[in-house]
Write a protein that holds these residues in place. Structure first.
Motif, PDB file in Angstrom:
ATOM      1  N   MET A   1      46.815  34.751  63.079  1.00  0.00           N
ATOM      2  CA  MET A   1      46.651  36.134  62.661  1.00  0.00           C
ATOM      3  C   MET A   1      47.583  36.449  61.503  1.00  0.00           C
ATOM      4  SD  MET A   1      44.732  38.577  63.506  1.00  0.00           S
ATOM      5  CE  MET A   1      44.527  40.270  63.813  1.00  0.00           C
ATOM      6  N   GLY A   2      48.761  35.820  61.514  1.00  0.00           N
ATOM      7  CA  GLY A   2      49.715  36.040  60.439  1.00  0.00           C
ATOM      8  C   GLY A   2      49.192  35.574  59.106  1.00  0.00           C
ATOM      9  N   SER A   3      48.383  34.508  59.105  1.00  0.00           N
ATOM     10  CA  SER A   3      47.837  34.010  57.843  1.00  0.00           C
ATOM     11  C   SER A   3      46.817  34.985  57.254  1.00  0.00           C
ATOM     12  CB  SER A   3      47.226  32.628  58.036  1.00  0.00           C
ATOM     13  OG  SER A   3      46.154  32.699  58.948  1.00  0.00           O
ATOM     14  N   VAL A   4      46.119  35.742  58.099  1.00  0.00           N
ATOM     15  CA  VAL A   4      45.178  36.753  57.608  1.00  0.00           C
ATOM     16  C   VAL A   4      45.937  37.856  56.876  1.00  0.00           C
ATOM     17  CG1 VAL A   4      43.516  38.519  58.298  1.00  0.00           C
ATOM     18  CG2 VAL A   4      43.468  36.282  59.396  1.00  0.00           C
ATOM     19  N   PHE A   5      47.017  38.325  57.477  1.00  0.00           N
ATOM     20  CA  PHE A   5      47.818  39.362  56.814  1.00  0.00           C
ATOM     21  C   PHE A   5      48.455  38.836  55.537  1.00  0.00           C
ATOM     22  CE2 PHE A   5      48.015  41.095  61.254  1.00  0.00           C
ATOM     23  CZ  PHE A   5      47.234  42.215  60.987  1.00  0.00           C
TER      24      PHE A   5
ATOM     25  N   PHE B   1      47.193  36.485  53.636  1.00  0.00           N
ATOM     26  CA  PHE B   1      46.101  36.413  52.672  1.00  0.00           C
ATOM     27  C   PHE B   1      45.833  37.780  52.055  1.00  0.00           C
ATOM     28  CE2 PHE B   1      41.581  37.109  51.823  1.00  0.00           C
ATOM     29  CZ  PHE B   1      41.366  36.168  50.832  1.00  0.00           C
ATOM     30  N   LEU B   2      45.782  38.808  52.891  1.00  0.00           N
ATOM     31  CA  LEU B   2      45.512  40.159  52.390  1.00  0.00           C
ATOM     32  C   LEU B   2      46.627  40.658  51.476  1.00  0.00           C
ATOM     33  CD1 LEU B   2      44.026  41.793  55.611  1.00  0.00           C
ATOM     34  CD2 LEU B   2      42.779  40.998  53.592  1.00  0.00           C
ATOM     35  N   GLU B   3      47.869  40.323  51.782  1.00  0.00           N
ATOM     36  CA  GLU B   3      48.996  40.733  50.932  1.00  0.00           C
ATOM     37  C   GLU B   3      48.970  40.034  49.578  1.00  0.00           C
ATOM     38  OE1 GLU B   3      52.598  40.008  53.073  1.00  0.00           O
ATOM     39  OE2 GLU B   3      52.180  41.557  54.565  1.00  0.00           O
TER      40      GLU B   3
ATOM     41  N   SER C   1      46.269  38.748  48.019  1.00  0.00           N
ATOM     42  CA  SER C   1      45.011  38.892  47.294  1.00  0.00           C
ATOM     43  C   SER C   1      45.073  40.030  46.295  1.00  0.00           C
ATOM     44  CB  SER C   1      43.861  39.137  48.269  1.00  0.00           C
ATOM     45  OG  SER C   1      43.676  38.024  49.093  1.00  0.00           O
ATOM     46  N   SER C   2      44.244  39.898  45.257  1.00  0.00           N
ATOM     47  CA  SER C   2      44.182  40.953  44.246  1.00  0.00           C
ATOM     48  C   SER C   2      43.347  42.123  44.762  1.00  0.00           C
ATOM     49  CB  SER C   2      43.566  40.409  42.955  1.00  0.00           C
ATOM     50  OG  SER C   2      42.187  40.146  43.152  1.00  0.00           O
ATOM     51  N   LEU C   3      43.428  43.234  44.064  1.00  0.00           N
ATOM     52  CA  LEU C   3      42.676  44.429  44.441  1.00  0.00           C
ATOM     53  C   LEU C   3      41.170  44.159  44.406  1.00  0.00           C
ATOM     54  CD1 LEU C   3      42.629  47.427  45.167  1.00  0.00           C
ATOM     55  CD2 LEU C   3      42.621  47.926  42.716  1.00  0.00           C
ATOM     56  N   ILE C   4      40.716  43.417  43.402  1.00  0.00           N
ATOM     57  CA  ILE C   4      39.283  43.110  43.291  1.00  0.00           C
ATOM     58  C   ILE C   4      38.811  42.294  44.495  1.00  0.00           C
ATOM     59  CG2 ILE C   4      37.565  41.834  41.937  1.00  0.00           C
ATOM     60  CD1 ILE C   4      38.381  44.437  40.630  1.00  0.00           C
ATOM     61  N   THR C   5      39.601  41.330  44.915  1.00  0.00           N
ATOM     62  CA  THR C   5      39.227  40.519  46.079  1.00  0.00           C
ATOM     63  C   THR C   5      39.164  41.382  47.333  1.00  0.00           C
ATOM     64  OG1 THR C   5      40.237  38.561  45.102  1.00  0.00           O
ATOM     65  CG2 THR C   5      39.850  38.506  47.470  1.00  0.00           C
ATOM     66  N   LEU C   6      40.108  42.262  47.502  1.00  0.00           N
ATOM     67  CA  LEU C   6      40.096  43.149  48.667  1.00  0.00           C
ATOM     68  C   LEU C   6      38.894  44.089  48.645  1.00  0.00           C
ATOM     69  CD1 LEU C   6      43.906  43.985  48.947  1.00  0.00           C
ATOM     70  CD2 LEU C   6      42.565  42.375  50.333  1.00  0.00           C
ATOM     71  N   LEU C   7      38.585  44.620  47.469  1.00  0.00           N
ATOM     72  CA  LEU C   7      37.397  45.479  47.340  1.00  0.00           C
ATOM     73  C   LEU C   7      36.123  44.690  47.627  1.00  0.00           C
ATOM     74  CD1 LEU C   7      38.313  47.641  44.211  1.00  0.00           C
ATOM     75  CD2 LEU C   7      38.234  48.354  46.611  1.00  0.00           C
ATOM     76  N   THR C   8      36.085  43.462  47.151  1.00  0.00           N
ATOM     77  CA  THR C   8      34.930  42.599  47.402  1.00  0.00           C
ATOM     78  C   THR C   8      34.764  42.359  48.902  1.00  0.00           C
ATOM     79  OG1 THR C   8      35.219  41.494  45.270  1.00  0.00           O
ATOM     80  CG2 THR C   8      33.943  40.321  46.936  1.00  0.00           C
ATOM     81  N   LEU C   9      35.846  42.050  49.573  1.00  0.00           N
ATOM     82  CA  LEU C   9      35.772  41.801  51.016  1.00  0.00           C
ATOM     83  C   LEU C   9      35.407  43.071  51.793  1.00  0.00           C
ATOM     84  CD1 LEU C   9      38.761  39.334  51.488  1.00  0.00           C
ATOM     85  CD2 LEU C   9      36.315  38.806  51.452  1.00  0.00           C
TER      86      LEU C   9
END
Length: 185
Positions: free
Chosen positions: A1-5, A7-9, A11-19
């Protein structure tokens, strides 16, 4: 679960918006499928029962509001056509959106991947010489968006095809009723 957080930290804004966009698509896909599957299954069952009742002589016309108000002696082929078109239009609502989700999700994911890779290469280019050990994790992280796009597209396309088949079945039962009633005149 820590790797998900993590990854989110990272990642760029575009990647987060895409997801986020792909997550909304995934939710819409599931909602449309379950709602339409249940309603189409009921419609197909109703038309199947109506056909059986007509064939057994228990009723003279399909069970639809169009035929309740129509004069049963003067039901024209236009009324049958209107009934079939109304049922098919109602049953296909939402299917176009599933098709759009299935076809655009991989592109949305690919967009997120390309932007993430461009951003990563921009940052890595400033540091001078870079080894494969540094580039591989960056590319691996960037490909998550493409994987999410494909993962969203597969159920959307599968559900679209399942529902399309249900609509076809509905159309067949309606056409069978029309053919039988038209030949009985």
């Amino acid at each position: 679960m820590g790797s998900v957080f993590q990854f989110l930290e990272e990642s760029s804004l575009i990647t987060l918006l895409t997801l986020c966009w792909l997550s909304a698509y995934c939710f819409a896909t599931l909602w449309i499928f379950f709602y339409k599957y249940i309603s189409l299954a009921k419609m197909v069952k109703d038309e199947q029962d109506s056909l059986e009742a007509i064939l057994q002589g228990e009723q003279r016309f399909p069970r639809d509001a169009i035929f309740i108000s129509a004069d049963h002696r003067d039901v024209s082929p236009n009324i049958f056509s209107l009934w079939k078109n109304k049922a098919i239009k109602h049953s296909t609502t939402g299917l176009a959106f599933l098709s759009i989700i299935a076809s655009t999700s991989p592109f949305i994911g690919l967009f997120g991947t390309v932007v993430e890779i461009l951003d990563a290469f921009g940052r890595l280019g400033n540091s001078g010489q870079v080894s494969f050990d540094v580039i591989a994790p960056v590319i691996s992280k960037a490909l998550v968006a493409t994987a999410a796009g494909i993962l969203t597209a597969i159920p959307a396309y599968t559900f679209f095809m399942i529902l399309k088949r249900k609509v076809y079945d509905l159309g067949v039962y309606i056409q069978m009723q029309i053919d039988y009633l038209s030949s009985a005149k």
